[in-house]
Scaffold this active site. Sequence first.
Site, short mmCIF file in Angstrom:
data_model
loop_
_atom_site.label_atom_id
_atom_site.label_comp_id
_atom_site.label_asym_id
_atom_site.label_seq_id
_atom_site.Cartn_x
_atom_site.Cartn_y
_atom_site.Cartn_z
CE LYS A 124 -115.53 -67.60 49.46
NZ LYS A 124 -114.77 -66.42 49.92
CB THR A 208 -106.57 -61.27 53.05
OG1 THR A 208 -107.25 -61.23 51.79
CG2 THR A 208 -107.54 -61.77 54.12
CG ASN A 239 -101.46 -65.62 49.52
OD1 ASN A 239 -100.26 -65.86 49.56
ND2 ASN A 239 -102.14 -65.58 48.40
CB SER A 367 -110.92 -57.83 45.17
OG SER A 367 -110.15 -59.02 45.26
#
Length: 434
Positions: A124, A208, A239, A367
Amino acid sequence: MSSPTPPSVLTQALPSYLDPHHLGPWGIYLQQVDRVAPYLGKLGRWVDTLKRPKRTLIVDVPIHLDNGTVAHFEGYRVQHNTSRGPGKGGVRFHQDVTLSEVMALAAWMSIKNAAVNVPYGGAKGGIRVDPKQLTRGELERVTRRYTSEIGIIIGPTKDIPAPDVNTNEQVMAWMMDTYSMNEGATATGVVTGKPVDLGGSLGRREATGRGVYTVGIEAARRIGLDVTRSRVAVQGFGNVGGVAGKLFAEAGARVVAVQDHGGTVYSEAGLNVPALLDHVGRHGSVAGFEGGQVIPNEDFWGVPCDILIPAALEGQINEKNAGRIQARMVIEGANGPTTPQADDILHDRGVLVLPDVIANAGGVTVSYFEWVQDFSSFFWTEDEINARLVKIMKDAFSAVWQVSEDHKVSLRTATFIIACQRILHARDLRGLYP
């Protein structure tokens, strides 16, 4: 997030750069690992691997502002674990980002990737900056300088960033271009969540939210909740929350409340979701939407509903508001939105919590599809993407549900059992070098 850390998470040596009495989100993650430790069997000898990030990078991000002055921002990139593959995780731009937060988010990415069994570790990144205070040119310079600074540890086979809070396709395009310029060759696989014209994947933006919806439908079927008659409340309408809310509405549910940084709107009859999405797209928040009643933000948590989707920031559901929640099911669209104390309160009240580490894994799953497509230079249709995503999410959730039933544990602990076993099995097979 600043409350004192319970003594139970302090049994192992902590990194010297953390305050042992205020561990923030990292402390929440450590508590979650402690809960799963009794289920690891022989792999338990490796459990401390999960309690220490593999690599932590803190960088200075200096840029010229449009007024001619130089500003400095603090940036991070944390690689929590890479036993199962390269690091994978988003980059967030937020004024309150901390090292503890990025460490926890990286660790949750390790769990998430292992839970859906994609070949990634967890990572991250973040910059302590309020992007709303920057011009477009300043935002581009911050992004490019940050990418150059962390360029020594990222790469298509090392660590692949993606969008997160306050970052998007354009930011990923700048990151990809900066890395490529430094490498002297176009490297589309260095980031995911890019524009489709630069090697991005169809379906990535909605992935997501689609994953949240998919596991929500699977869980509702198992507990006998009729989605077509359910009421849904959503915190965060971008999103993740926006897409999930749209899909639930299309399935016949009523979205009765939506909250974001601009306020909270409510309608018992159900909000017009397409109109609200259009309003948020044009104005940046739900503020000013005339199709619902404005209610105080604190009242959002007590709204009568069947499904609650926290899809904003971490730590939103805590011991102060967990007792007010009326939903039968909480689907965590955000990362770490529920504290361990709130988890226990919801469990005791019979509220089913679908944890972030499985519920919002749709984004990293697509992804992964994007990364694979970039390597092969062969791209799938959106229908193919969505079908593959739904299958992976359903299979992963089914496995989590079964472990939860077998061990009589929460879905969060069940997800951690599966993920930690996979991570530590890889660690055990690889051994220690040298």
